[in-house]
Scaffold this motif. Sequence first.
Motif, PDB file in Angstrom:
ATOM      1  N   UNK A   3       0.846  -1.205   0.000  1.00 56.62           N
ATOM      2  CA  UNK A   3       0.000   0.000   0.000  1.00 56.62           C
ATOM      3  C   UNK A   3       0.879   1.251   0.000  1.00 56.62           C
ATOM      4  N   UNK A   4       1.925   1.222   0.823  1.00 59.29           N
ATOM      5  CA  UNK A   4       2.832   2.363   0.910  1.00 59.29           C
ATOM      6  C   UNK A   4       3.542   2.603  -0.431  1.00 59.29           C
ATOM      7  N   UNK A   5       4.037   1.530  -1.051  1.00 61.41           N
ATOM      8  CA  UNK A   5       4.703   1.683  -2.355  1.00 61.41           C
ATOM      9  C   UNK A   5       3.731   2.221  -3.401  1.00 61.41           C
ATOM     10  N   UNK A   6       2.503   1.717  -3.384  1.00 59.87           N
ATOM     11  CA  UNK A   6       1.514   2.137  -4.386  1.00 59.87           C
ATOM     12  C   UNK A   6       1.123   3.601  -4.196  1.00 59.87           C
ATOM     13  N   UNK A   7       1.144   4.067  -2.943  1.00 63.85           N
ATOM     14  CA  UNK A   7       0.768   5.461  -2.694  1.00 63.85           C
ATOM     15  C   UNK A   7       1.820   6.417  -3.255  1.00 63.85           C
ATOM     16  N   UNK A   8       3.046   5.917  -3.415  1.00 65.85           N
ATOM     17  CA  UNK A   8       4.144   6.766  -3.909  1.00 65.85           C
ATOM     18  C   UNK A   8       4.451   6.531  -5.387  1.00 65.85           C
ATOM     19  N   UNK A   9       3.856   5.504  -5.968  1.00 67.30           N
ATOM     20  CA  UNK A   9       4.170   5.137  -7.363  1.00 67.30           C
ATOM     21  C   UNK A   9       2.876   4.876  -8.119  1.00 67.30           C
ATOM     22  N   UNK A  66      -3.204  -3.868  -6.036  1.00 67.87           N
ATOM     23  CA  UNK A  66      -2.462  -4.687  -5.072  1.00 67.87           C
ATOM     24  C   UNK A  66      -3.273  -5.945  -4.772  1.00 67.87           C
ATOM     25  N   UNK A  67      -2.579  -7.078  -4.751  1.00 68.17           N
ATOM     26  CA  UNK A  67      -3.160  -8.316  -4.223  1.00 68.17           C
ATOM     27  C   UNK A  67      -2.431  -8.569  -2.910  1.00 68.17           C
ATOM     28  N   UNK A  68      -3.116  -8.334  -1.809  1.00 65.85           N
ATOM     29  CA  UNK A  68      -2.483  -8.379  -0.499  1.00 65.85           C
ATOM     30  C   UNK A  68      -2.652  -9.723   0.193  1.00 65.85           C
ATOM     31  N   UNK A 108      -6.512   0.929  -3.787  1.00 69.32           N
ATOM     32  CA  UNK A 108      -5.668   0.154  -4.716  1.00 69.32           C
ATOM     33  C   UNK A 108      -5.631  -1.340  -4.379  1.00 69.32           C
ATOM     34  N   UNK A 109      -6.129  -1.714  -3.187  1.00 69.72           N
ATOM     35  CA  UNK A 109      -6.184  -3.149  -2.873  1.00 69.72           C
ATOM     36  C   UNK A 109      -7.364  -3.759  -3.626  1.00 69.72           C
TER      37      UNK A 109
END
Length: 276
Positions: free
Chosen positions: A66-72, A78-80, A101-102
Amino acid sequence: MSNRIDSHQHFWKFDPVRDSWIDDSMQKIQRDFLPEDLLPLLQQNQFSGCVAVQASQSEQETNFLVDLASKNDFIKGIVGWVDLRNENSIERLEYFSTYKKIKGFRHVVQGEADDFMFRKDFRNGIFALKQFSYTYDILIFHRQLPAAIDLVQHFHDQSFVIDHIAKPDIRSGDIASWKKGIEEISKYEKVSCKISGMVTEANWNTWKPDDLKPYLDVIFENFSTEKLMFGSDWPVLNVASDYSEVIQTLEDYIKQFSKEDQNKIWFENAVSFYNL
């Protein structure tokens, strides 16, 4: 070239204990792989985005993605991981549902006993996914296909996607029982399949496109271009190949299909399945 989505890749900060599955035979990937490593590969191969899939079984992993997706911005979905067996799984899914994004969840079932997918606690978790419109990625070895077939039969409203074509034994060329399972599971309308992870099931050092062809024939025959999507399985693919070679191998194979059908495999099916 139209947009493309890589529907299956991973990020990690390498941790030898947590990531013990990355053993010494996989030395090439015993290091960090982060968005800045993937972005140039996506750009070189005309990809506009990707879906980041969990590689370890913890909620920290989901938070990391989630953190990576918020910056990129190029990480489109995301499949968590969440513990679907836990009786609080609904609360955890509700918590994660605030992160747009999840798109779905996955459990590393290939590492579990063959009857894992019959467990009542696991199935309760699968049942809970539907109310949040979450997808589920099925990660199994081919011998676990009968259990996966039983699972999708019981949850015919749930959207499933099979990762890595259910990991047939491409190395030995064994195809019969896997093929039978694929023929059966593909009949379910809500089950899609990722064209991913094939080179690592082949002989890492000597594989060639012809080794993959019989397996590609089976999945295209059964899932058709409506229910197949491309996933690189980067960076795991690096133990047997590289990003561009994996793309090229599929490009060569799907030349036989119309441009519209090719676009479904590279882009549209991933977008509609994951609601990107």
